[in-house]
Design an enzyme around this catalytic site. Structure first.
Site, short mmCIF file in Angstrom:
data_model
loop_
_atom_site.label_atom_id
_atom_site.label_comp_id
_atom_site.label_asym_id
_atom_site.label_seq_id
_atom_site.Cartn_x
_atom_site.Cartn_y
_atom_site.Cartn_z
N TYR A 182 -8.24 -0.22 -18.12
CA TYR A 182 -7.14 -0.86 -17.41
C TYR A 182 -5.92 -0.93 -18.31
O TYR A 182 -5.94 -1.58 -19.36
CB TYR A 182 -7.52 -2.27 -16.95
CG TYR A 182 -8.57 -2.34 -15.86
CD1 TYR A 182 -9.03 -1.19 -15.22
CD2 TYR A 182 -9.11 -3.57 -15.48
CE1 TYR A 182 -9.99 -1.26 -14.23
CE2 TYR A 182 -10.08 -3.64 -14.48
CZ TYR A 182 -10.52 -2.48 -13.86
OH TYR A 182 -11.47 -2.57 -12.89
N SER A 216 -11.72 -4.37 -4.30
CA SER A 216 -10.84 -4.02 -3.19
C SER A 216 -11.30 -4.64 -1.88
O SER A 216 -11.37 -3.96 -0.85
CB SER A 216 -10.73 -2.50 -3.03
OG SER A 216 -9.62 -2.15 -2.23
N PRO A 217 -11.59 -5.95 -1.86
CA PRO A 217 -12.04 -6.59 -0.62
C PRO A 217 -10.96 -6.66 0.46
O PRO A 217 -11.28 -6.89 1.63
CB PRO A 217 -12.44 -8.00 -1.07
CG PRO A 217 -11.57 -8.25 -2.27
CD PRO A 217 -11.49 -6.92 -2.97
N GLY A 247 -2.31 -7.80 6.09
CA GLY A 247 -1.32 -7.84 7.15
C GLY A 247 0.06 -7.36 6.74
O GLY A 247 1.02 -7.51 7.51
N LYS A 248 0.17 -6.76 5.57
CA LYS A 248 1.51 -6.37 5.08
C LYS A 248 2.02 -5.08 5.70
O LYS A 248 3.21 -4.78 5.62
CB LYS A 248 1.49 -6.25 3.56
CG LYS A 248 0.65 -5.10 3.03
CD LYS A 248 0.78 -4.94 1.52
CE LYS A 248 0.22 -6.12 0.77
NZ LYS A 248 0.24 -5.93 -0.69
#
Length: 342
Positions: free
Chosen positions: A53, A210-211, A219-220
């Protein structure tokens, strides 16, 4: 915040886990430390990172957080990291994989960046077809015996790979894996066909990543409106598995509509509903949050303690069913996996 064990181990963790893939790239150090502070203040204890990462910067940021906070703040944290992939510019043949050589060097480098003598959970980030599994398992067992790690887990393994690792560890009489970290959401349920049953059979726990389906379930995004602006897809519409053209299917919008209805009926956000659905699935130990901002983290934390009703869960299950159409995952195959004495 609810607490559960890491699989069949005795280690307790919060039902929500702070994922730190954004540390060092999408979130600067100040925001990253604020997220860590807020997470533990909310009762969170599980923190997940990886050596790859931000080319190690995520681990360094976490290490400086540990060094700058008092023990009473950091002691409850159950820290997890991963190794398997190249870090930075290391493109050498031995710079990746699950060999004894690479994993030993990768773990030592992670511990240096984290400023820790040990990590609680060390995960192999992906399967390695070139390294004998026996070599990998013996190496991980040696890490446990040396006190460098307390448990180990698997990430992104398929069902047969996981089962082979579990039973080979038993045959070798070495420590076995306690967790699996898979992709899992209302948009990605295929692991239920083979992987989840394998996890349950092995007595392991899952740490779903990634739930929110890469932000789709928050909702974006809007149907027929290509994303733009300061969102992951707005900045990069072709981004990996989350890509607009790849994931923007009729099924995806059907699932989003179902999540939105439950959210509106409950008076909560769509993200809370999607996270609550994942968090109450069988074998889930802790669900990984991937917030870019403090605002996103606050919304995600509100899902702690939220449990959907049977009717709400059934509605989401029906909307998100991936509908396997043929044997062995279709209806006929499922029916053959059990029998009644009546």
């Amino acid at each position: 915040m609810d607490y559960r064990t890491l699989g069949s181990s005795g280690c307790a963790v919060s039902s929500l886990c702070l994922g730190t893939m954004t540390f060092g790239t999408e979130a600067d150090e100040t925001v990253s430390h604020q997220q860590l502070d807020r997470f533990v203040d909310a009762g969170g204890t599980m923190v997940d990172t990886a050596d790859t990462y931000s080319a190690g910067r995520s681990e360094e940021i976490i290490g400086r957080w540990f060094a700058s906070r008092p023990a009473e703040v950091t002691e409850p944290v159950v820290l997890a990291t991963k190794g398997r992939f190249p870090v930075g510019r290391d493109t050498s043949p031995n710079g990746a994989g699950l060999s004894a050589r690479h994993l030993t060097r990768a773990l030592d480098a992670s511990l240096r960046r984290l400023g820790r003598d040990a990590v609680d959970l060390y995960q192999v980030h992906s399967f390695d077809a070139l390294t004998p599994m026996e070599e990998t398992l013996r190496t991980l067992d040696q890490f446990v015996r040396a006190g460098k790690i307390r448990y180990y887990g698997l990430s992104n393994f398929t069902g047969w790979q996981l089962t082979k690792a579990v039973h080979l560890a038993r045959a070798l009489n070495v420590a076995g894996p306690v967790t699996l970290q898979p992709q899992y959401s209302l948009l990605a349920r295929e692991i239920e066909w083979e992987i989840v049953p394998a996890v349950i059979d092995a007595g392991m726990g899952m740490l779903p990543w990634s739930p929110l389906g890469g932000g789709w379930l928050s909702g974006k995004y809007r149907r027929d409106q290509r994303p733009a602006g300061a969102t992951r897809l707005g900045e990069d519409p072709g981004r990996g598995m989350e890509a607009w053209e790849r994931r923007g299917t009729d099924r995806t919008w059907h699932v989003i509509d179902a999540v939105q209805k439950v959210a509106e009926d409950r008076g909560v956000s769509m993200a809370e509903v999607a996270l609550a659905w994942v968090n109450d699935r069988p074998a889930v130990s802790s669900t990984i949050l991937g917030a870019r901002t403090m605002e996103q983290l606050e919304v995600n934390l509100r899902s702690a303690g939220l449990h959907l009703s049977g009717a709400e869960t059934a509605a989401l299950d029906a909307a998100s069913d991936p509908h396997p159409v043929d044997y062995p995952y279709g209806e006929l195959g499922v029916d053959q996996r059990s029998r009644s004495l009546a």
